[in-house]
Scaffold this motif. Structure first.
Motif, PDB file in Angstrom:
ATOM      1  N   GLU A 135       0.816  -1.215   0.000  1.00 33.64           N
ATOM      2  CA  GLU A 135       0.000   0.000   0.000  1.00 33.64           C
ATOM      3  C   GLU A 135       0.851   1.267   0.000  1.00 33.64           C
ATOM      4  OE1 GLU A 135      -1.805  -3.180   2.729  1.00 33.64           O
ATOM      5  OE2 GLU A 135       0.036  -2.019   2.837  1.00 33.64           O
ATOM      6  N   ASP A 136       0.331   2.302  -0.651  1.00 35.99           N
ATOM      7  CA  ASP A 136       0.901   3.644  -0.553  1.00 35.99           C
ATOM      8  C   ASP A 136       0.437   4.248   0.774  1.00 35.99           C
ATOM      9  OD1 ASP A 136       1.835   3.428  -3.215  1.00 35.99           O
ATOM     10  OD2 ASP A 136      -0.008   4.309  -4.003  1.00 35.99           O
ATOM     11  N   GLU A 137       1.117   5.327   1.190  1.00 35.14           N
ATOM     12  CA  GLU A 137       0.741   6.022   2.427  1.00 35.14           C
ATOM     13  C   GLU A 137       0.845   7.527   2.183  1.00 35.14           C
ATOM     14  OE1 GLU A 137       1.765   5.516   7.153  1.00 35.14           O
ATOM     15  OE2 GLU A 137       3.341   5.083   5.711  1.00 35.14           O
ATOM     16  N   PHE A 138      -0.239   8.251   2.463  1.00 35.84           N
ATOM     17  CA  PHE A 138      -0.280   9.701   2.249  1.00 35.84           C
ATOM     18  C   PHE A 138      -0.224  10.420   3.591  1.00 35.84           C
ATOM     19  CE2 PHE A 138      -2.770  13.660   1.944  1.00 35.84           C
ATOM     20  CZ  PHE A 138      -1.984  14.338   1.007  1.00 35.84           C
ATOM     21  N   PHE A 139       0.623  11.446   3.672  1.00 35.43           N
ATOM     22  CA  PHE A 139       0.766  12.275   4.871  1.00 35.43           C
ATOM     23  C   PHE A 139       0.369  13.704   4.533  1.00 35.43           C
ATOM     24  CE2 PHE A 139       3.833   8.863   5.316  1.00 35.43           C
ATOM     25  CZ  PHE A 139       3.694   8.474   6.629  1.00 35.43           C
ATOM     26  N   PHE A 140      -0.406  14.339   5.416  1.00 35.82           N
ATOM     27  CA  PHE A 140      -0.804  15.739   5.263  1.00 35.82           C
ATOM     28  C   PHE A 140      -0.587  16.440   6.599  1.00 35.82           C
ATOM     29  CE2 PHE A 140      -3.822  19.248   5.447  1.00 35.82           C
ATOM     30  CZ  PHE A 140      -3.559  19.880   4.231  1.00 35.82           C
ATOM     31  N   VAL A 141       0.169  17.526   6.579  1.00 34.14           N
ATOM     32  CA  VAL A 141       0.486  18.239   7.819  1.00 34.14           C
ATOM     33  C   VAL A 141      -0.598  19.280   8.106  1.00 34.14           C
ATOM     34  CG1 VAL A 141       2.145  19.750   8.980  1.00 34.14           C
ATOM     35  CG2 VAL A 141       2.958  17.855   7.557  1.00 34.14           C
ATOM     36  N   VAL A 142      -1.170  19.189   9.292  1.00 39.57           N
ATOM     37  CA  VAL A 142      -2.147  20.163   9.770  1.00 39.57           C
ATOM     38  C   VAL A 142      -1.417  21.302  10.475  1.00 39.57           C
ATOM     39  CG1 VAL A 142      -4.143  20.527  11.286  1.00 39.57           C
ATOM     40  CG2 VAL A 142      -3.921  18.384   9.986  1.00 39.57           C
ATOM     41  N   SER A 143      -0.492  20.945  11.370  1.00 37.84           N
ATOM     42  CA  SER A 143       0.319  21.954  12.067  1.00 37.84           C
ATOM     43  C   SER A 143       1.665  21.335  12.427  1.00 37.84           C
ATOM     44  CB  SER A 143      -0.387  22.463  13.323  1.00 37.84           C
ATOM     45  OG  SER A 143      -0.544  21.423  14.263  1.00 37.84           O
ATOM     46  N   GLY A 144       2.676  22.185  12.557  1.00 35.49           N
ATOM     47  CA  GLY A 144       4.017  21.715  12.887  1.00 35.49           C
ATOM     48  C   GLY A 144       4.856  21.490  11.645  1.00 35.49           C
ATOM     49  N   LYS A 145       5.823  20.575  11.749  1.00 35.63           N
ATOM     50  CA  LYS A 145       6.738  20.278  10.646  1.00 35.63           C
ATOM     51  C   LYS A 145       7.046  18.790  10.675  1.00 35.63           C
ATOM     52  CE  LYS A 145      10.324  22.996   9.802  1.00 35.63           C
ATOM     53  NZ  LYS A 145      11.680  23.609   9.906  1.00 35.63           N
ATOM     54  N   LEU A 146       6.895  18.146   9.520  1.00 33.81           N
ATOM     55  CA  LEU A 146       7.125  16.711   9.408  1.00 33.81           C
ATOM     56  C   LEU A 146       8.270  16.443   8.444  1.00 33.81           C
ATOM     57  CD1 LEU A 146       6.095  13.813  10.110  1.00 33.81           C
ATOM     58  CD2 LEU A 146       4.757  13.942   7.989  1.00 33.81           C
ATOM     59  N   PHE A 147       9.213  15.620   8.890  1.00 37.30           N
ATOM     60  CA  PHE A 147      10.283  15.142   8.027  1.00 37.30           C
ATOM     61  C   PHE A 147       9.961  13.696   7.671  1.00 37.30           C
ATOM     62  CE2 PHE A 147      12.176  18.461  10.532  1.00 37.30           C
ATOM     63  CZ  PHE A 147      13.029  19.128   9.655  1.00 37.30           C
ATOM     64  N   ILE A 148      10.015  13.377   6.380  1.00 36.78           N
ATOM     65  CA  ILE A 148       9.868  11.991   5.939  1.00 36.78           C
ATOM     66  C   ILE A 148      11.209  11.599   5.340  1.00 36.78           C
ATOM     67  CG2 ILE A 148       8.632  10.359   4.475  1.00 36.78           C
ATOM     68  CD1 ILE A 148       6.266  12.357   4.461  1.00 36.78           C
ATOM     69  N   ASP A 149      11.950  10.775   6.075  1.00 37.51           N
ATOM     70  CA  ASP A 149      13.243  10.310   5.596  1.00 37.51           C
ATOM     71  C   ASP A 149      13.031   9.131   4.664  1.00 37.51           C
ATOM     72  OD1 ASP A 149      14.739  12.148   7.154  1.00 37.51           O
ATOM     73  OD2 ASP A 149      14.565  10.830   8.897  1.00 37.51           O
ATOM     74  N   LEU A 150      13.613   9.233   3.482  1.00 40.62           N
ATOM     75  CA  LEU A 150      13.630   8.150   2.515  1.00 40.62           C
ATOM     76  C   LEU A 150      15.077   7.688   2.411  1.00 40.62           C
ATOM     77  CD1 LEU A 150      11.432   9.987  -0.128  1.00 40.62           C
ATOM     78  CD2 LEU A 150      10.651   8.363   1.596  1.00 40.62           C
ATOM     79  N   GLU A 151      15.348   6.635   1.695  1.00 37.26           N
ATOM     80  CA  GLU A 151      16.720   6.130   1.629  1.00 37.26           C
ATOM     81  C   GLU A 151      17.685   7.128   0.995  1.00 37.26           C
ATOM     82  OE1 GLU A 151      17.058   1.537   1.323  1.00 37.26           O
ATOM     83  OE2 GLU A 151      15.470   2.180  -0.061  1.00 37.26           O
ATOM     84  N   ASP A 152      17.213   7.946   0.057  1.00 39.82           N
ATOM     85  CA  ASP A 152      18.112   8.836  -0.677  1.00 39.82           C
ATOM     86  C   ASP A 152      17.887  10.330  -0.436  1.00 39.82           C
ATOM     87  OD1 ASP A 152      15.646   8.896  -1.939  1.00 39.82           O
ATOM     88  OD2 ASP A 152      16.481   8.918  -3.964  1.00 39.82           O
ATOM     89  N   ARG A 153      16.885  10.674   0.377  1.00 37.89           N
ATOM     90  CA  ARG A 153      16.591  12.093   0.624  1.00 37.89           C
ATOM     91  C   ARG A 153      15.595  12.229   1.757  1.00 37.89           C
ATOM     92  NH1 ARG A 153      11.751  13.862  -2.757  1.00 37.89           N
ATOM     93  NH2 ARG A 153      10.989  11.915  -3.611  1.00 37.89           N
ATOM     94  N   THR A 154      15.364  13.473   2.146  1.00 34.58           N
ATOM     95  CA  THR A 154      14.369  13.789   3.173  1.00 34.58           C
ATOM     96  C   THR A 154      13.370  14.775   2.591  1.00 34.58           C
ATOM     97  OG1 THR A 154      15.930  13.422   4.978  1.00 34.58           O
ATOM     98  CG2 THR A 154      14.015  14.783   5.474  1.00 34.58           C
ATOM     99  N   VAL A 155      12.106  14.472   2.748  1.00 34.63           N
ATOM    100  CA  VAL A 155      11.027  15.371   2.334  1.00 34.63           C
ATOM    101  C   VAL A 155      10.590  16.134   3.578  1.00 34.63           C
ATOM    102  CG1 VAL A 155       8.669  15.488   1.439  1.00 34.63           C
ATOM    103  CG2 VAL A 155      10.275  13.774   0.527  1.00 34.63           C
TER     104      VAL A 155
END
Length: 105
Positions: free
Chosen positions: A45-65
């Motif tokens: 499955e895919d996974e979708f993230f949506f930020v309401v407040s604050g700051k979210l880092f999504i670390d991937l193997e080759d970069r950070t979103v």
């Protein structure tokens, strides 16, 4: 009715993940997070993230979103990732109802 501000206000923990609604075969989860989650992936499955407040880092193997309020990102199935938040962050996640929130690995 789902009262997101009330749910967030009631949360006293640094990491909370709860399903707030189901739409067809998808689950909408509310997350209130501070700190980091372990590396994991979802094989089916895919996974979708949506930020309401604050700051979210999504670390991937080759970069950070980096996501700020009102921004979202989809992690494709099979991609190793971890989420982390340097401050209390409120997110919504949309994923198929078969997803194990802790990951397949």
């Amino acid at each position: 009715m789902i009262d997101i501000p009330a749910l967030v206000s009631a949360c006293t923990e640094k990491w909370m993940n709860m399903a707030v609604s189901q739409v067809n075969d998808a689950v909408i989860r509310l997350g209130v997070i501070e700190g980091e989650f372990h590396w994991h992936k979802h094989d089916r499955e895919d996974e979708f993230f949506f930020v309401v407040s604050g700051k979210l880092f999504i670390d991937l193997e080759d970069r950070t979103v980096v996501l700020l309020p009102q921004q979202g990102y989809t992690v494709p199935l099979g991609v190793l990732h971890r989420t982390r938040a340097p401050e209390r962050t409120v997110i919504l996640m949309v994923e198929k109802n078969t997803v194990d929130p802790k990951g397949d690995e």
